[in-house]
Motif scaffolding. Sequence first.
Motif, PDB file in Angstrom:
ATOM      1  N   SER A 158       0.833  -1.224   0.000  1.00  0.00           N
ATOM      2  CA  SER A 158       0.000   0.000   0.000  1.00  0.00           C
ATOM      3  C   SER A 158       0.861   1.264   0.000  1.00  0.00           C
ATOM      4  N   GLU A 159       1.983   1.225   0.707  1.00  0.00           N
ATOM      5  CA  GLU A 159       2.878   2.394   0.731  1.00  0.00           C
ATOM      6  C   GLU A 159       3.529   2.611  -0.628  1.00  0.00           C
ATOM      7  N   GLY A 187      15.522   3.880 -21.734  1.00  0.00           N
ATOM      8  CA  GLY A 187      14.249   3.345 -22.239  1.00  0.00           C
ATOM      9  C   GLY A 187      13.097   4.338 -22.115  1.00  0.00           C
ATOM     10  N   GLY A 188      13.392   5.510 -21.626  1.00  0.00           N
ATOM     11  CA  GLY A 188      12.375   6.559 -21.534  1.00  0.00           C
ATOM     12  C   GLY A 188      11.652   6.576 -20.204  1.00  0.00           C
ATOM     13  N   GLU A 189      11.040   7.695 -19.936  1.00  0.00           N
ATOM     14  CA  GLU A 189      10.398   7.893 -18.640  1.00  0.00           C
ATOM     15  C   GLU A 189       9.026   7.227 -18.577  1.00  0.00           C
ATOM     16  N   GLU A 190       8.372   7.129 -19.717  1.00  0.00           N
ATOM     17  CA  GLU A 190       6.994   6.614 -19.721  1.00  0.00           C
ATOM     18  C   GLU A 190       6.915   5.153 -19.263  1.00  0.00           C
ATOM     19  N   VAL A 191       7.875   4.333 -19.713  1.00  0.00           N
ATOM     20  CA  VAL A 191       7.823   2.916 -19.315  1.00  0.00           C
ATOM     21  C   VAL A 191       7.967   2.756 -17.805  1.00  0.00           C
ATOM     22  N   LEU A 192       8.760   3.638 -17.190  1.00  0.00           N
ATOM     23  CA  LEU A 192       8.909   3.573 -15.737  1.00  0.00           C
ATOM     24  C   LEU A 192       7.642   4.060 -15.050  1.00  0.00           C
ATOM     25  N   ARG A 193       7.069   5.122 -15.573  1.00  0.00           N
ATOM     26  CA  ARG A 193       5.828   5.654 -14.988  1.00  0.00           C
ATOM     27  C   ARG A 193       4.706   4.623 -15.075  1.00  0.00           C
ATOM     28  N   GLU A 194       4.692   3.864 -16.164  1.00  0.00           N
ATOM     29  CA  GLU A 194       3.646   2.840 -16.325  1.00  0.00           C
ATOM     30  C   GLU A 194       3.719   1.781 -15.234  1.00  0.00           C
ATOM     31  N   GLN A 195       4.942   1.552 -14.728  1.00  0.00           N
ATOM     32  CA  GLN A 195       5.126   0.513 -13.709  1.00  0.00           C
ATOM     33  C   GLN A 195       5.058   1.073 -12.297  1.00  0.00           C
ATOM     34  N   ALA A 196       4.892   2.384 -12.187  1.00  0.00           N
ATOM     35  CA  ALA A 196       4.971   3.034 -10.883  1.00  0.00           C
ATOM     36  C   ALA A 196       3.997   2.446  -9.878  1.00  0.00           C
ATOM     37  N   GLY A 197       4.496   2.211  -8.691  1.00  0.00           N
ATOM     38  CA  GLY A 197       3.667   1.688  -7.621  1.00  0.00           C
ATOM     39  C   GLY A 197       3.379   0.212  -7.758  1.00  0.00           C
ATOM     40  N   ILE A 227      15.682   1.335  -2.153  1.00  0.00           N
ATOM     41  CA  ILE A 227      15.411   2.009  -0.881  1.00  0.00           C
ATOM     42  C   ILE A 227      14.892   1.038   0.171  1.00  0.00           C
ATOM     43  N   GLY A 228      14.629  -0.197  -0.226  1.00  0.00           N
ATOM     44  CA  GLY A 228      14.149  -1.173   0.748  1.00  0.00           C
ATOM     45  C   GLY A 228      13.582  -2.390   0.043  1.00  0.00           C
ATOM     46  N   GLU A 229      12.841  -3.165   0.813  1.00  0.00           N
ATOM     47  CA  GLU A 229      12.259  -4.390   0.261  1.00  0.00           C
ATOM     48  C   GLU A 229      10.782  -4.460   0.582  1.00  0.00           C
ATOM     49  N   LEU A 230      10.118  -5.278  -0.206  1.00  0.00           N
ATOM     50  CA  LEU A 230       8.701  -5.518   0.026  1.00  0.00           C
ATOM     51  C   LEU A 230       8.551  -6.217   1.386  1.00  0.00           C
ATOM     52  N   HIS A 231       7.637  -5.723   2.189  1.00  0.00           N
ATOM     53  CA  HIS A 231       7.395  -6.318   3.505  1.00  0.00           C
ATOM     54  C   HIS A 231       6.953  -7.772   3.339  1.00  0.00           C
ATOM     55  N   PRO A 232       7.456  -8.680   4.196  1.00  0.00           N
ATOM     56  CA  PRO A 232       7.073 -10.092   4.076  1.00  0.00           C
ATOM     57  C   PRO A 232       5.565 -10.303   4.032  1.00  0.00           C
ATOM     58  N   SER A 246       3.460  -8.367   2.598  1.00  0.00           N
ATOM     59  CA  SER A 246       3.020  -8.013   1.250  1.00  0.00           C
ATOM     60  C   SER A 246       3.455  -9.032   0.202  1.00  0.00           C
ATOM     61  N   LEU A 247       4.400  -9.893   0.540  1.00  0.00           N
ATOM     62  CA  LEU A 247       4.798 -10.945  -0.402  1.00  0.00           C
ATOM     63  C   LEU A 247       3.635 -11.890  -0.658  1.00  0.00           C
ATOM     64  N   ARG A 248       2.708 -11.928   0.284  1.00  0.00           N
ATOM     65  CA  ARG A 248       1.552 -12.823   0.120  1.00  0.00           C
ATOM     66  C   ARG A 248       0.408 -12.156  -0.625  1.00  0.00           C
ATOM     67  N   GLU A 249       0.513 -10.835  -0.837  1.00  0.00           N
ATOM     68  CA  GLU A 249      -0.541 -10.142  -1.582  1.00  0.00           C
ATOM     69  C   GLU A 249      -0.239 -10.255  -3.067  1.00  0.00           C
ATOM     70  N   PRO A 250      -1.280 -10.318  -3.903  1.00  0.00           N
ATOM     71  CA  PRO A 250      -0.991 -10.360  -5.337  1.00  0.00           C
ATOM     72  C   PRO A 250      -0.374  -9.038  -5.773  1.00  0.00           C
ATOM     73  N   LEU A 251       0.726  -9.088  -6.508  1.00  0.00           N
ATOM     74  CA  LEU A 251       1.364  -7.869  -6.991  1.00  0.00           C
ATOM     75  C   LEU A 251       0.663  -7.415  -8.255  1.00  0.00           C
ATOM     76  N   ARG A 252       0.312  -6.167  -8.255  1.00  0.00           N
ATOM     77  CA  ARG A 252      -0.389  -5.594  -9.395  1.00  0.00           C
ATOM     78  C   ARG A 252       0.596  -5.433 -10.560  1.00  0.00           C
ATOM     79  N   SER A 253       0.165  -5.791 -11.738  1.00  0.00           N
ATOM     80  CA  SER A 253       0.992  -5.530 -12.910  1.00  0.00           C
ATOM     81  C   SER A 253       0.406  -4.340 -13.652  1.00  0.00           C
ATOM     82  N   SER A 254       1.080  -3.919 -14.708  1.00  0.00           N
ATOM     83  CA  SER A 254       0.611  -2.719 -15.404  1.00  0.00           C
ATOM     84  C   SER A 254      -0.751  -2.940 -16.083  1.00  0.00           C
TER      85      SER A 254
END
Length: 106
Positions: free
Chosen positions: A18-19, A49-59, A84-89, A91-99
């Motif tokens: 969520s963060e 590779g441009g800024e847009e591809v990174l923005r598409e994956q943001a969050g 800057i860190g790692e996914l909290h353990p 959150s590893l069990r939550e489905p990761l959203r894709s683009s």
Amino acid sequence: MSEKEEKSPDGVKYFRLSEIEAQNSFKSTWIIIHNKVYNVTKFLDEHPGGEEVLREQAGGNATESFEDVGHSTDAREMASSMVIGELHPVSLREPLRSSMTHLPRT
Ligand code: HEM
């Protein structure tokens, strides 16, 4: 911040999904690659590779797109400076959203 900052035993900062999802704006862009959290905000302008591809994956989870490109060793070293860190353990069990299910930016 309401939640106490959480760290792994070896001092790595943990972020909840969520963060990370909240860091998806024109001010701040965080992405997840292999369960590590990257702040790519300052890198957007410099990304070959441009800024847009990174923005598409943001969050969200950029692992597959990052690997699909076949990034060089140089790119991987560059990336490691943005961790800057790692996914909290938890959150590893939550489905990761894709683009594919990306929500519009606010
Ligand atoms: C911290 C994360 C990232 C870093 C440091 C990074 C860095 C780089 C670098 C240095 C290159 C030049 C080629 C190479 O050395 O491999 C590159 C190319 C590229 N990147 Fe990334 N990248 C990151 C994340 C991503 C993500 C998440 C995507 C896709 C969504 C992406 C898409 C691309 C594409 C499409 C190219 C090819 C550009 C071209 O050859 O025209 N990158 N990246």
